[in-house]
Design an enzyme around this catalytic site. Structure first.
Site, PDB file in Angstrom:
ATOM      1  N   HIS A  18      37.982  48.962  36.526  1.00  0.00           N
ATOM      2  CA  HIS A  18      38.928  47.706  36.575  1.00  0.00           C
ATOM      3  C   HIS A  18      39.719  47.858  35.329  1.00  0.00           C
ATOM      4  O   HIS A  18      40.932  47.403  35.298  1.00  0.00           O
ATOM      5  CB  HIS A  18      37.779  46.647  36.291  1.00  0.00           C
TER       6      HIS A  18
ATOM      7  N   ARG B  99      41.407  48.899  43.639  1.00  0.00           N
ATOM      8  CA  ARG B  99      40.106  48.578  43.070  1.00  0.00           C
ATOM      9  C   ARG B  99      39.205  49.717  43.098  1.00  0.00           C
ATOM     10  O   ARG B  99      39.299  50.513  44.275  1.00  0.00           O
ATOM     11  CB  ARG B  99      39.512  47.097  43.584  1.00  0.00           C
TER      12      ARG B  99
ATOM     13  N   LYS C  96      40.438  42.811  49.435  1.00  0.00           N
ATOM     14  CA  LYS C  96      39.349  41.545  49.634  1.00  0.00           C
ATOM     15  C   LYS C  96      39.971  40.954  50.987  1.00  0.00           C
ATOM     16  O   LYS C  96      40.788  40.695  51.354  1.00  0.00           O
ATOM     17  CB  LYS C  96      39.720  40.652  48.353  1.00  0.00           C
TER      18      LYS C  96
ATOM     19  N   TYR D 255      47.491  39.780  33.453  1.00  0.00           N
ATOM     20  CA  TYR D 255      47.873  41.086  32.787  1.00  0.00           C
ATOM     21  C   TYR D 255      48.869  41.050  31.694  1.00  0.00           C
ATOM     22  O   TYR D 255      49.209  41.987  31.505  1.00  0.00           O
ATOM     23  CB  TYR D 255      48.033  42.228  34.078  1.00  0.00           C
TER      24      TYR D 255
ATOM     25  N   HIS E 103      47.021  40.815  45.020  1.00  0.00           N
ATOM     26  CA  HIS E 103      46.911  39.352  44.617  1.00  0.00           C
ATOM     27  C   HIS E 103      47.204  38.201  45.491  1.00  0.00           C
ATOM     28  O   HIS E 103      48.423  38.527  46.004  1.00  0.00           O
ATOM     29  CB  HIS E 103      46.992  39.138  43.390  1.00  0.00           C
TER      30      HIS E 103
ATOM     31  N   ARG F 283      43.050  49.530  36.339  1.00  0.00           N
ATOM     32  CA  ARG F 283      43.661  48.682  37.349  1.00  0.00           C
ATOM     33  C   ARG F 283      44.523  47.765  36.152  1.00  0.00           C
ATOM     34  O   ARG F 283      45.395  47.620  36.459  1.00  0.00           O
ATOM     35  CB  ARG F 283      42.753  47.899  38.071  1.00  0.00           C
TER      36      ARG F 283
END
Length: 301
Positions: A243, A149, A173, A278, A269, A246
């Site tokens: 993004h 990211r 994250k 995706y 994720h 990505r």
């Protein structure tokens, strides 16, 4: 008793490991709802509201605030988290959002860059042989070959890259670390960049990997502008952002045989559901291969 919003903030920061940016967004949403319920004469507090008040807030956000369903859902998610915290802290017996269903939203599909577009930017673009030219190429290489990211990119520090194992330690994250392999082509650009970085006359953010010419950490807006600038030359797609790179990383891996679980781990994720967004592009590629390869289709063409 400690103010509930203060306790909630401490919970998000220390127990959930949320970033300060996410923390501020959650608190702004909760305080926005609190201000809303204070406008009526019921005297209700955050601890004794009913779902009817939540529903009125939603209507207000859409009709008066002009917010999209997606933006409203994000605010309600903050409120849900707050009431889950109050339940856990035994400040309430049930959540007013217990039976709430999210508003319907259209799925956002970001078209990935094609392999040719990526090749044009990465291989055929004439990057200047100075600090900024090498740095710009490195940013594009890192985003495309690792799928990290934008926030993860600018948070990389000198110790993030392990040259011996050709891996990158990424802080994602909720402060979750993951190890991402680095391709030889990216390692070569990284080595070239480090030579240029050491030659900078002044380095202010000494532990940060990606710097501007003044020796300071680059901003998220700078990275966005850089990607938009380079890809505007080769692509007519409406959305050109970090993004999308990505998204391109994930799509190209899936198109070339990578399995969904592996891509999930590389992207950092928490669940496969996040990675499955995706797959629409790889499905399009799969359909093309299927149509080109199946005898029934060949016989009818």
């Amino acid at each position: 008793m400690i103010n509930n919003t203060d306790a909630f903030a401490e919970y998000l920061l220390k127990e959930k490991n949320y970033s300060l940016l996410t923390l501020r967004a959650y608190l702004d949403d909760v305080r926005g709802f609190e201000q809303f319920i204070k406008k009526d004469d019921s005297g209700a507090t955050l601890q004794d509201v009913h779902y009817t008040q939540v529903r009125s807030w939603i209507v207000s956000l859409v009709e008066e605030g002009g917010l999209s369903n997606r933006s409203v859902n994000r605010k309600i998610a903050s409120l849900k988290a707050f009431y889950r915290f109050l339940l856990k802290a035994k400040q309430i017996e049930f959540s007013p959002l217990q039976k709430h269903k999210a508003l319907k939203t259209e799925k956002k599909i970001h078209l990935p860059f094609s392999e040719k577009e990526m090749q044009d930017v990465v291989e055929y673009n004439d990057y200047p042989d100075d600090f900024e030219g090498v740095r710009n190429r490195l940013i594009i290489e890192l985003l495309y070959t690792t799928g990290i990211r934008r926030a993860e990119l600018i948070s990389l520090h000198l110790g993030s890259y392990n040259a011996e194992s050709s891996t990158l330690k990424v802080l994602g994250k909720r402060n979750k670390e993951r190890i991402v392999p680095v391709l030889r082509c990216t390692s070569d650009v990284l080595s070239e960049y480090m030579v240029k970085r050491r030659a900078l006359p002044e380095v202010i953010d000494s532990q940060v990997l990606i710097l501007n010419a003044s020796g300071k950490k680059v901003s998220e807006s700078f990275v966005y502008r850089l990607i938009n600038c380079y890809f505007s030359v080769v692509s007519g797609k409406v959305k050109k952002s970090p993004h999308v790179l990505r998204h391109t990383f994930a799509t190209h891996l899936l198109n070339n045989g990578a399995d969904l679980n592996s891509v999930k781990e590389l992207l950092g994720h928490a669940s496969l559901a996040s990675t499955q967004v995706y797959t629409h592009s790889s499905l399009a590629e799969l359909k093309k291969v299927y149509k080109d390869a199946h005898p029934r289709n060949r016989n009818n063409s």
